[in-house]
Scaffold this active site. Structure first.
Site, PDB file in Angstrom:
ATOM      1  N   GLU A  40       0.853  -1.195   0.000  1.00  0.00           N
ATOM      2  CA  GLU A  40       0.000   0.000   0.000  1.00  0.00           C
ATOM      3  C   GLU A  40       0.887   1.242   0.000  1.00  0.00           C
ATOM      4  O   GLU A  40       1.943   1.272   0.636  1.00  0.00           O
ATOM      5  CB  GLU A  40      -0.890  -0.017   1.236  1.00  0.00           C
ATOM      6  CG  GLU A  40      -1.905   1.121   1.287  1.00  0.00           C
ATOM      7  CD  GLU A  40      -2.781   1.083   2.532  1.00  0.00           C
ATOM      8  OE1 GLU A  40      -3.919   1.566   2.443  1.00  0.00           O
ATOM      9  OE2 GLU A  40      -2.322   0.569   3.576  1.00  0.00           O
ATOM     10  N   LYS A 113     -10.064   0.354  -2.223  1.00  0.00           N
ATOM     11  CA  LYS A 113     -10.132  -0.045  -0.818  1.00  0.00           C
ATOM     12  C   LYS A 113     -11.493   0.291  -0.217  1.00  0.00           C
ATOM     13  O   LYS A 113     -11.957   1.425  -0.287  1.00  0.00           O
ATOM     14  CB  LYS A 113      -9.025   0.663  -0.037  1.00  0.00           C
ATOM     15  CG  LYS A 113      -8.901   0.257   1.417  1.00  0.00           C
ATOM     16  CD  LYS A 113      -7.727   0.999   2.066  1.00  0.00           C
ATOM     17  CE  LYS A 113      -7.516   0.600   3.510  1.00  0.00           C
ATOM     18  NZ  LYS A 113      -6.368   1.342   4.112  1.00  0.00           N
ATOM     19  N   CYS A 158      -4.882  -3.617   3.389  1.00  0.00           N
ATOM     20  CA  CYS A 158      -4.589  -3.172   4.751  1.00  0.00           C
ATOM     21  C   CYS A 158      -5.760  -3.345   5.729  1.00  0.00           C
ATOM     22  O   CYS A 158      -6.036  -4.453   6.176  1.00  0.00           O
ATOM     23  CB  CYS A 158      -4.096  -1.725   4.714  1.00  0.00           C
ATOM     24  SG  CYS A 158      -3.141  -1.234   6.176  1.00  0.00           S
TER      25      CYS A 158
END
Length: 271
Positions: A40, A113, A158
């Site tokens: 990321e 995301k 993440c």
């Protein structure tokens, strides 16, 4: 198929980060890796969250996307481009986006995301929603390894790691591999990174590849690192604590099939 999580310690300058990423990708290719995943924010870890706004690109245009496509083509790799900031409908926000490129340099998948990190322990405070617009849909892609085996790969980023329903959706769609490009904080990573990654592998009887930011960055932030490759029984095949690294492991289709036959947990559907 050999796959790798590429660990970085990205700084403020995009070009420096792209050079670091290129070196790691070249190293991965030299090791026989076929699928290489960057972390990321691989292209920049800014001094402020709003620095992402100046770096945003339109889909299909821009130096960061050109870099990923060119590296995939030059090195003959499937490249998962960590995340980069893409334009969205708001001038004050970006999408935190994973793009996947085939060895031909073609973009084959995009994932925005979904879950945006928020954390405040009185000393550290993060609120990604202040600058990032959330995505809304799971995404996976299919790839063929050089030996002819087919792999379905589920994408996540993440903070998504804390939401098992996303990974079960990937498993139900037939995913064999789960990718988790990350920039975990040192605080949360030390507490939860290992156990969450191994849980996602065990729950879904899938390989997990987790490339991370790992070290002390120019902006003063320290990330946890410990990029790893985990096999479907929860064993960590490869790991690196901190610093730039190629963390490679062998994904074995026969082993995956055997584990799923021995423990057919994915056949159970209560909900």
């Amino acid at each position: 198929m050999k796959a790798a999580a590429l660990q970085m310690v990205s700084g403020l300058q995009v070009q420096d980060n792209l050079q670091q990423a290129r070196r790691l990708l070249e190293d991965a290719a030299a090791q026989g890796v076929e699928l290489a995943a960057l972390p990321e924010y691989f292209c920049a870890m800014g001094a402020r969250d709003t620095d992402k706004l100046a770096l945003r690109e339109a889909l299909g245009e821009g130096a960061i996307q050109d870099f990923l496509a060119g590296a995939a083509r030059d090195l003959g790799l499937w490249i998962v481009g960590g995340t980069l900031p893409l334009r969205c409908g708001s001038d004050r926000h970006v999408r935190n986006t994973t793009l996947v490129f085939s060895p031909a340099g073609e973009r084959v998948a995009r994932y925005d995301k979904i879950h945006l990190f928020r954390f405040d322990n009185g000393r550290e405070r993060f609120d990604e929603a202040a600058v990032i617009e959330a995505g809304s849909a799971p995404v996976h892609f299919d790839m063929a390894a050089r030996d002819g085996s087919a792999w379905r790969v589920g994408l996540s980023v993440c903070y998504d790691l804390r939401f098992p329903e996303l990974y079960r959706a990937h498993a139900r769609a037939g995913a064999d591999v789960l990718l988790v490009p990350s920039a975990f904080t040192h605080t949360t990573g030390q507490a939860h990174w290992d156990v969450l990654l191994r849980a996602r592998a065990v729950e879904n009887l899938a390989y997990v590849i987790a490339p991370a930011q790992g070290g002390l960055h120019e902006n003063g932030r320290r990330t946890w690192g410990h990029s790893m490759v985990v096999e479907p029984w929860g064993q960590v095949l490869a790991q690196c604590a901190e610093g730039p690294a190629v963390v490679a492991g062998l994904l074995d289709a026969a082993h995956l099939k055997q584990v799923r036959a021995q423990l057919p947990a994915l056949d159970h559907r209560v909900l």
